[in-house]
Design an enzyme around this catalytic site. Sequence first.
Site: not given
Ligand code: 26Q
Length: 808
Positions: A355, A543-544, A549, A651, A655
């Site tokens: 991702h 979004k986050r 972003k 995503t 929406k």
């Molecule tokens: C990993 C290790 C330690 C702590 C946290 C994490 C962690 C947690 C969540 C790393 C990444 C995430 C989330 C990532 C994320 O949401 N990525 C998004 O995924 C979407 C679905 O594929 C994409 O549409 C987005 O572009 C992408 O940023």
Amino acid sequence: MRLNIEKFKFDFKRKLMNTFAEEIEDAPKLHIYMALGGLVRDYITEAWVNSNNYYTENNIKQVYYFSMEFLIGRLLKSNLLNIGIYSLCEEGLKELGINISELEELENDAGLGNGGLGRLAACFLDSMASLGIPGHGCGIRYNHGLFEQKIINGYQVEVPDNWLKEGNVWEIRKENKSVEVRFGGNIRISQINGRLSFIHENYDAVRAVPYDTPVIGYDNNSVNTLRLWSAEPIDTEFDLFSFSKGEYSKASSYKASVESISQVLYPDDSYIEGRLLRLKQQYFFVSAGLQSIVRRFKKTGHSIKELNDFAAIHINDTHPAVAVPELMRILIDEEKLSWDEAWKITTSTIAYTNHTILAEALEKWPVDMFKKLLPRVFMIIEEINKRFCEEVLDRYHGDWNKINEMAIIKDNQIRMAYLAIVGSHSVNGVAKLHTEILKKQELSSFYNYSPYKFNNKTNGITHRRWLLQANPELANLITETIGDSWIKSPNNLSSLLPYKDDSAFRDKVAKVKLNNKIEISNDIYKKYGIKVDPYSIFDVQVKRLHAYKRQILNVFNILDLYNRLKQNPNLDIVPRTFFFAAKASPSYHLAKQTIKLINSIAFMVNNDAQLNNKIKVVFLENYRVSLAERIIPASDVSEQISTATKEASGTGNMKFMMNGAVTIATLDGANIEIKDAVGDENIVIFGLKDYEVLDYYKHGGYSSREIFNNDRRINCIINQIMNGSLGVAGSEFNMLYDNLIYNNDEYFVLKDFDSYVKAQNQIDSYYKQKDKWQQMCIANIAKSGIFSSDNTIREYSKEIWNTQEIIL
Ligand code: 26Q
């Protein structure tokens, strides 16, 4: 489902009586909600059991989607819609004097995710169930989901999310399906019957207890399972050992340390710090999930060597990548298979989705930490690495550079993405551009080594939640116009396209949008005391919060517009309301400064009478699924403005499109595919292209300071921020300044500014052409069906999992 209003009312009253010993008149609202939820569960129990029995009895291959995150949101309305009794319940409850919308608001969001990745997992569950694909979720039952955000004096303050405090009507605790997960200890190797055995000793055991939530398909009798694991002490260790000796504090600290494993979701989504507890979480749910799959499979009587014919295990990013060595461990140590047999099964069962390409988001674990926590699993990773490196050396004629590039263990770190790739039969990116970048840049060595593994699966969203549920007025209008086949076949939304030339239809779409805008405007006035004009353009970025972003680019345009309006109060623009909503990771200071900046600007702009209400800025607190469901249907403009190459897919973009907003976007992630779907005339594109960005990174040639010095508007904006004009000391924004000027603006905010302002002016001019604007909105809705996650899931099913759509 066979049900009529009278029967429903009867069932409901009985449920309330049986659960709370109350009649409607004296029941608190919360009990009414819980009784309704409980009743829904009763209604689907039989279908749930039948689905499971059918899958087992017919040896049907099942998908297990392993994810650290499932950002589910609320379930009441979507469950009622999926079993087809929403309107009936609404009516029945009304006759009993109960407003169903009020009940819906009582449900706490299940916020067990950070953002896109977690919400994707939730959309996938909905699509799998609705297509009749036997596919289940496997994750962690966090006691606390993503923190609740409060904005105090413009700053983000985090409050623990206590989503379970009133109980959770949707889950069932499955005590008897508990398994044991082991941490720490040491490995004793001995010869048993001529075979090396690895005996795990002196470990700490944790009990994993599953909680199952039904995942209900839309109108198809199919009910899958989301199984979330909770960590509990093993009774024997807890009670007998310490308590009997009076070691209460030792016993209770053991209990607390075990329970901490499923206590809280980590709130970072991009910058990864290797924390021990996070690794424990990963192994905890992966081991529990795999044990329960293997146990269930063995009950069928088939040989474990056939596992891959009955199970597809999908790992959502690298967070569950420890599944590769853990499955090997189970197959070798417990099922007594040879390495080669186990490897064949493992790699043909597991598939991996990537991702992100942000380097700081790639997971790596220090060898020392890993080895200590998971000694046997580490031995297996070492062996996987050793065999893989030998293969690579062999293939590249002893070229050690290749080992440097590709080894799973390097510099005392385990590179989880590499482990995931080597241990999977499929590796996919989440949008075309993203997959191409993975193949050509980030993972090119692996792509060259095993090109057949790599494939693209562009993300999708469930149109049932994001249109049918979130925007009922629009959904009804669509159904009145083209019939309801789009609900099961979302591509049929394309039949709406010709109606863009029907002025009566255009007016109706506009009316729906206006109603949605009025509704949220009222809520905003109640909550924040801000009066927003529903006739203004609702321009939305939710979004986050992250530098890539580029919320800051949006902010720069607002300040520029503000400056122009101050110069010329008669500036001919359509009034605009800029909405933001975003949580910042608690330790991400730059992101927090951006929140403070937005709120400071909001305060200044909203209280400036000279502006004649031409612009307003609103920061919506505590962004979450249920808030997204309210703001997206009320949006005119969708802000998708990440630096090209940085957003894997996005995503939210889909929406908004589905709800008839026009997108202003860079050519990044799935924005590119949205543009291809709607055509250049129905989207507004700006900014650097992917190859330009990559070229700057590679060859240099960008100087943000040069732009700062030469563009009067930018100079003015940055000075305004830093000299206290916003009513806040500039020092509050020092990181923003440093990033933009001293660190040469890694995300090209200044570079893309001019192009963005022009694009925003373009939006203003399109909006003034009422018919044209409405046509754009309708084209977006009509083309959005292809982004239904039903389409995405079909591709996963055909091209990765090899699973069937079952008709029950
Ligand atoms: C990993 C290790 C330690 C702590 C946290 C994490 C962690 C947690 C969540 C790393 C990444 C995430 C989330 C990532 C994320 O949401 N990525 C998004 O995924 C979407 C679905 O594929 C994409 O549409 C987005 O572009 C992408 O940023």
